[in-house]
Design an enzyme around this catalytic site. Sequence first.
Site, PDB file in Angstrom:
ATOM      1  N   ASP A  12      27.951  59.365 -10.437  1.00 54.78           N
ATOM      2  CA  ASP A  12      27.689  59.469  -9.007  1.00 54.78           C
ATOM      3  C   ASP A  12      28.956  58.971  -8.301  1.00 54.78           C
ATOM      4  OD1 ASP A  12      26.190  59.584  -6.503  1.00 54.78           O
ATOM      5  OD2 ASP A  12      26.136  57.403  -6.632  1.00 54.78           O
ATOM      6  N   ASP A  14      29.247  57.721  -4.323  1.00 55.99           N
ATOM      7  CA  ASP A  14      29.078  56.671  -3.317  1.00 55.99           C
ATOM      8  C   ASP A  14      28.285  55.488  -3.849  1.00 55.99           C
ATOM      9  OD1 ASP A  14      30.329  58.127  -1.076  1.00 55.99           O
ATOM     10  OD2 ASP A  14      28.642  59.493  -1.344  1.00 55.99           O
TER      11      ASP A  14
END
Length: 360
Positions: A12, A14
């Site tokens: 991922d 953020d």
Amino acid sequence: MDGRRISAAIFDLDGTLLNTEQVTKDLLKEFLVGYGKVVDMEKEDKRMGMIHHESAIAIVKDYDLSITPQQYSQSIMPMYHEKWLQAKPLPGVNRLMKHLQKHGIPFALASNSVKKNVLVKVSSQKGWEESFSVILGSDEVKSGKPSPDLFLEAASRMGVDASCCLVLEDSLVGIRAGKAAHMQVVAVPSIQTESDQFSIADYVIHSFLDFQPQIWGLPPFDDWVLNALPIDPIHFKGSYKNGFLEEISDINASDIPGQAWGVYFGWVDFDSHERFKIVVSIRWDCSCGFFTRNIQACFISGSNEQIRDQQIEVALVGYIRGFQTKQNPSTDAKILDDDKSIALACLDSAAYSYHRCSPA
């Protein structure tokens, strides 16, 4: 963990690789002031990991804003773009990416942000765009997380079976997506909590400094020096009192990553151009009902009298260990004599030298 050998990783973005959530955390608060509204952090924590379109609809509804979700996005997105350029990699991220590259392990990026926003964030980090085998945004698949679509598409583009992929995520939405894709999942929570909600992941760590590749059948790290790990420097300003450091930030956001958790060491500079050696223990404390950062400090050169009532600049350059927070964090986080000895030996080594303690 269950006998499947990992042959690729999917990250991922953020809150997992970049501290984008940390540098943008007050933007919604600033935006809502103009509408006479106050941020509800309980709602915002639950929204973490949502795609922007869904988040915009929910925010307009939850705060009863007199604008459309599209108008909200048009107003706030330029503010986000400016802040994203200030984002920095979280502790251990560059180390892990370089390690995977060194050993020929492909890795992808799968974000709930749309592709154009993903590229804005990635392109501001030197060498990142070329490092990923695949970069995906939520607008490139049918459904974003918690649907498994992003992770399955990333595996397909890498030519790797989904069951042989390791997902690294910070949010519950992403963890659910990884499990739905039948992949192994490591949680690196960006919210400082001991909530059991992350127990659906196969493994939970506080930062990538605690990641152990060999658990997943990957080559182990070989970069520890003198029983400690050299790290990208963590800079912050602070003041010292009664054995603890209090951070002093020029802005509302902290300069210390939320995932900084454990025993570190480094250098302290003063306006007088003096320099001391320091060991710190960083943890989060919830004894008062809310999370606060607790930084115990031990100077291993100089005297406390010289330090008192002075603003100092700290550069942490090495990591010694984490601790078992679910047992007794206040005990585990104590700075031990062994920690001091390791730090002292390391700070006399060129591997941990540092020429200037000044925030970037």
